[in-house]
Design an enzyme around this catalytic site. Sequence first.
Site, PDB file in Angstrom:
ATOM      1  N   GLY A   1      52.248 -15.463  17.691  1.00 52.69           N
ATOM      2  CA  GLY A   1      52.987 -14.353  18.308  1.00 52.69           C
ATOM      3  C   GLY A   1      53.170 -13.235  17.299  1.00 52.69           C
ATOM      4  O   GLY A   1      53.359 -13.489  16.109  1.00 52.69           O
TER       5      GLY A   1
ATOM      6  N   ARG B   1      50.306  -3.805   5.151  1.00 50.71           N
ATOM      7  CA  ARG B   1      50.313  -2.629   4.248  1.00 50.71           C
ATOM      8  C   ARG B   1      50.472  -3.076   2.787  1.00 50.71           C
ATOM      9  O   ARG B   1      49.729  -2.625   1.900  1.00 50.71           O
ATOM     10  CB  ARG B   1      51.460  -1.708   4.665  1.00 50.71           C
ATOM     11  CG  ARG B   1      51.806  -0.591   3.709  1.00 50.71           C
ATOM     12  CD  ARG B   1      52.933   0.235   4.329  1.00 50.71           C
ATOM     13  NE  ARG B   1      53.516   1.190   3.438  1.00 50.71           N
ATOM     14  CZ  ARG B   1      54.587   0.957   2.671  1.00 50.71           C
ATOM     15  NH1 ARG B   1      55.152  -0.232   2.671  1.00 50.71           N
ATOM     16  NH2 ARG B   1      55.083   1.919   1.920  1.00 50.71           N
ATOM     17  N   ALA B   2      51.422  -3.975   2.558  1.00 56.50           N
ATOM     18  CA  ALA B   2      51.677  -4.420   1.180  1.00 56.50           C
ATOM     19  C   ALA B   2      50.475  -5.182   0.620  1.00 56.50           C
ATOM     20  O   ALA B   2      50.095  -4.987  -0.546  1.00 56.50           O
ATOM     21  CB  ALA B   2      52.926  -5.301   1.150  1.00 56.50           C
TER      22      ALA B   2
ATOM     23  N   ILE C   1      61.047  -8.329  25.323  1.00 56.30           N
ATOM     24  CA  ILE C   1      61.708  -7.209  24.635  1.00 56.30           C
ATOM     25  C   ILE C   1      62.088  -7.644  23.212  1.00 56.30           C
ATOM     26  O   ILE C   1      62.144  -6.831  22.285  1.00 56.30           O
ATOM     27  CB  ILE C   1      62.936  -6.747  25.450  1.00 56.30           C
ATOM     28  CG1 ILE C   1      63.373  -5.373  24.990  1.00 56.30           C
ATOM     29  CG2 ILE C   1      64.090  -7.725  25.386  1.00 56.30           C
ATOM     30  CD1 ILE C   1      64.238  -4.656  25.997  1.00 56.30           C
TER      31      ILE C   1
ATOM     32  N   ASP D   1      60.769 -16.767  15.390  1.00 57.43           N
ATOM     33  CA  ASP D   1      61.483 -18.031  15.638  1.00 57.43           C
ATOM     34  C   ASP D   1      62.253 -18.545  14.413  1.00 57.43           C
ATOM     35  O   ASP D   1      63.175 -19.340  14.562  1.00 57.43           O
ATOM     36  CB  ASP D   1      60.493 -19.123  16.081  1.00 57.43           C
ATOM     37  CG  ASP D   1      59.805 -18.779  17.384  1.00 57.43           C
ATOM     38  OD1 ASP D   1      60.344 -17.957  18.143  1.00 57.43           O
ATOM     39  OD2 ASP D   1      58.706 -19.341  17.648  1.00 57.43           O
TER      40      ASP D   1
ATOM     41  N   ARG E   1      46.246 -16.610  19.954  1.00 57.80           N
ATOM     42  CA  ARG E   1      46.374 -18.058  19.746  1.00 57.80           C
ATOM     43  C   ARG E   1      44.972 -18.598  20.048  1.00 57.80           C
ATOM     44  O   ARG E   1      44.446 -18.355  21.118  1.00 57.80           O
ATOM     45  CB  ARG E   1      47.414 -18.642  20.705  1.00 57.80           C
ATOM     46  CG  ARG E   1      48.791 -17.969  20.562  1.00 57.80           C
ATOM     47  CD  ARG E   1      49.861 -18.724  21.292  1.00 57.80           C
ATOM     48  NE  ARG E   1      51.054 -17.919  21.506  1.00 57.80           N
ATOM     49  CZ  ARG E   1      52.038 -17.764  20.609  1.00 57.80           C
ATOM     50  NH1 ARG E   1      51.960 -18.355  19.440  1.00 57.80           N
ATOM     51  NH2 ARG E   1      53.083 -17.015  20.895  1.00 57.80           N
TER      52      ARG E   1
HETATM   53  N1  LIG Z   1      47.501 -27.941  13.615  1.00 60.61           N
HETATM   54  C1  LIG Z   1      46.722 -26.854  13.600  1.00 60.61           C
HETATM   55  N2  LIG Z   1      45.480 -26.907  13.089  1.00 60.61           N
HETATM   56  C2  LIG Z   1      44.675 -25.825  13.058  1.00 60.61           C
HETATM   57  N3  LIG Z   1      45.035 -24.616  13.550  1.00 60.61           N
HETATM   58  C3  LIG Z   1      46.257 -24.505  14.073  1.00 60.61           C
HETATM   59  C4  LIG Z   1      47.169 -25.611  14.129  1.00 60.61           C
HETATM   60  N4  LIG Z   1      48.308 -25.182  14.726  1.00 60.61           N
HETATM   61  C5  LIG Z   1      48.101 -23.898  15.038  1.00 60.61           C
HETATM   62  N5  LIG Z   1      46.885 -23.472  14.640  1.00 60.61           N
HETATM   63  C6  LIG Z   1      46.279 -22.142  14.832  1.00 60.61           C
HETATM   64  O1  LIG Z   1      47.257 -21.129  14.658  1.00 60.61           O
HETATM   65  C7  LIG Z   1      47.376 -20.372  15.854  1.00 60.61           C
HETATM   66  C8  LIG Z   1      48.772 -19.845  15.992  1.00 60.61           C
HETATM   67  O2  LIG Z   1      49.682 -20.934  16.091  1.00 60.61           O
HETATM   68  P1  LIG Z   1      50.930 -20.858  17.097  1.00 60.61           P
HETATM   69  O3  LIG Z   1      50.451 -20.466  18.443  1.00 60.61           O
HETATM   70  O4  LIG Z   1      51.650 -22.141  16.956  1.00 60.61           O
HETATM   71  O5  LIG Z   1      51.779 -19.618  16.573  1.00 60.61           O
HETATM   72  P2  LIG Z   1      52.629 -19.473  15.251  1.00 60.61           P
HETATM   73  O6  LIG Z   1      51.743 -19.141  14.121  1.00 60.61           O
HETATM   74  O7  LIG Z   1      53.511 -20.651  15.084  1.00 60.61           O
HETATM   75  O8  LIG Z   1      53.472 -18.148  15.577  1.00 60.61           O
HETATM   76  P3  LIG Z   1      54.636 -17.974  16.657  1.00 60.61           P
HETATM   77  O9  LIG Z   1      55.334 -19.281  16.794  1.00 60.61           O
HETATM   78  O10 LIG Z   1      55.493 -16.917  16.070  1.00 60.61           O
HETATM   79  O11 LIG Z   1      53.985 -17.536  17.908  1.00 60.61           O
HETATM   80  C9  LIG Z   1      46.945 -21.333  16.949  1.00 60.61           C
HETATM   81  O12 LIG Z   1      46.540 -20.671  18.112  1.00 60.61           O
HETATM   82  C10 LIG Z   1      45.773 -22.044  16.284  1.00 60.61           C
HETATM   83  O13 LIG Z   1      44.621 -21.264  16.313  1.00 60.61           O
HETATM   84  O1  LIG Z   2      53.544 -14.907  23.732  1.00 59.06           O
HETATM   85  P1  LIG Z   2      53.525 -16.274  24.284  1.00 59.06           P
HETATM   86  O2  LIG Z   2      52.247 -16.960  23.987  1.00 59.06           O
HETATM   87  O3  LIG Z   2      53.947 -16.354  25.696  1.00 59.06           O
HETATM   88  O4  LIG Z   2      54.601 -17.119  23.471  1.00 59.06           O
HETATM   89  C1  LIG Z   2      55.975 -17.035  23.614  1.00 59.06           C
HETATM   90  C2  LIG Z   2      56.552 -17.764  22.445  1.00 59.06           C
HETATM   91  O5  LIG Z   2      56.239 -17.040  21.271  1.00 59.06           O
HETATM   92  C3  LIG Z   2      57.417 -16.772  20.547  1.00 59.06           C
HETATM   93  O6  LIG Z   2      57.863 -15.479  20.906  1.00 59.06           O
HETATM   94  C4  LIG Z   2      57.125 -16.800  19.082  1.00 59.06           C
HETATM   95  O7  LIG Z   2      56.742 -18.100  18.733  1.00 59.06           O
HETATM   96  C5  LIG Z   2      58.392 -17.852  21.003  1.00 59.06           C
HETATM   97  O8  LIG Z   2      59.728 -17.512  20.731  1.00 59.06           O
HETATM   98  C6  LIG Z   2      58.035 -17.939  22.462  1.00 59.06           C
HETATM   99  O9  LIG Z   2      58.367 -19.201  22.986  1.00 59.06           O
HETATM  100 MG   LIG Z   3      55.380 -21.062  15.927  1.00 57.14          MG
END
Ligand SMILES: Nc1ncnc2c1ncn2[C@@H]1O[C@H](COP(=O)(O)OP(=O)(O)OP(=O)(O)O)[C@@H](O)[C@H]1O
Ligand SMILES: O=P(O)(O)OC[C@H]1O[C@](O)(CO)[C@@H](O)[C@@H]1O
Ligand SMILES: [Mg+2]
Length: 318
Positions: free
Chosen positions: A11, A21-22, A250, A127, A72
């Site tokens: 996300g 940027r950094a 939002i 999160d 993702r």
């Molecule tokens: N166990 C894993 N092994 C390899 N790749 C992974 C694994 N878990 C997640 N990823 C990769 O990282 C991507 C992003 O992971 P995820 O959807 O859990 O979001 P996040 O990085 O936790 O961020 P957020 O929770 O803020 O959305 C996944 O779509 C996948 O491509």
């Molecule tokens: O954008 P998506 O794939 O619907 O994911 C929503 C999820 O992503 C987050 O915004 C960030 O991990 C969570 O808080 C929420 O559950």
């Molecule tokens: Mg996550």
Amino acid sequence: MKKLGVLTSGGDAPGMNAAIRAVVKAAHYHGFEAVGIRYGYQGLIDGDIQRLTISDVEDMADRGGTMLKTSRSSEFMREEGRKKAIQVLQNAGIDGLIVIGGEGSLKGAEKLRELGVSVIGIPATIDNDLAYTDYSIGFDTTLNTILDCIQKIKDTDFSHDKTAIVEVMGRYCGDLALYAALAGGGEIVSTPERKLDVDAICAKLHERIKSGKHNNLVIVTERMYDLQELQQYIETKLHIRVRTTSLGFIQRGGSPSAFDRVLASKMGVAAVELLVNGYAGHAVGLKENKIIYQNLAAINGEIADKQEPYQLLDMLLH
Ligand SMILES: Nc1ncnc2c1ncn2[C@@H]1O[C@H](COP(=O)(O)OP(=O)(O)OP(=O)(O)O)[C@@H](O)[C@H]1O
Ligand SMILES: O=P(O)(O)OC[C@H]1O[C@](O)(CO)[C@@H](O)[C@@H]1O
Ligand SMILES: [Mg+2]
């Protein structure tokens, strides 16, 4: 190292652009070429790569979202996908990679490290569900957005003596709800770490109504309740009017707070310094207001100690 790649994954989180940027500025400072990989791990598999100059990132610190786009990627979850990604890195001559993302993205970074990639992780997720760091980039901005929304909901609740349920994001982590309540954004709070069942919520509301407080705000983390059922249950049991708001996307948008911009800038520069100094395979973090680094392999499974903020909550909401 000659060519540094950077990507954002999972996300989007406010402050990702400030981190990019950094990274780019620090890379150029050290004389490396910087490239951006678009659409996270999926873009890496697809070879969606663009050169990043200083002027590409110059005005990005205050922008929400991610200029590199994100995704993702289920293909990257599979070994064949990751092997394709490695091939792309080799063909493009990228010899250092910085992954900006949440807990899933850092697990992905660890998988790349296992395959020999020089990779550094930067925690960016609204999160705040990464235990090794006190804050991830984006959490503070989202918290402020939630508080702003709650303030508006409170104005109308006060006027109508209504009870409000507000659902916030966080996936399986209650920090957004917890810190919103600590900041005065709710009288009753239920999180995955401290779940209240519906009768416990009703009992707390009943107590407050008995003491003359008719506008109450219940803040809950997403995925815990069927909101419609929860609202109906409280209305029927306590004979009060309840209105429910799920804040939704939002919460992810908007210009990053000063805290997130500074955090992202510190982490972006620290990530490049780690690569320069031979610490590939780590992620940067913040502990007790100091930039730290942690082995990517040790991040998975680390559990945050939340005793202190929950004790504070009990004190403030009793
Ligand atoms: N166990 C894993 N092994 C390899 N790749 C992974 C694994 N878990 C997640 N990823 C990769 O990282 C991507 C992003 O992971 P995820 O959807 O859990 O979001 P996040 O990085 O936790 O961020 P957020 O929770 O803020 O959305 C996944 O779509 C996948 O491509
Ligand atoms: O954008 P998506 O794939 O619907 O994911 C929503 C999820 O992503 C987050 O915004 C960030 O991990 C969570 O808080 C929420 O559950
Ligand atoms: Mg996550």
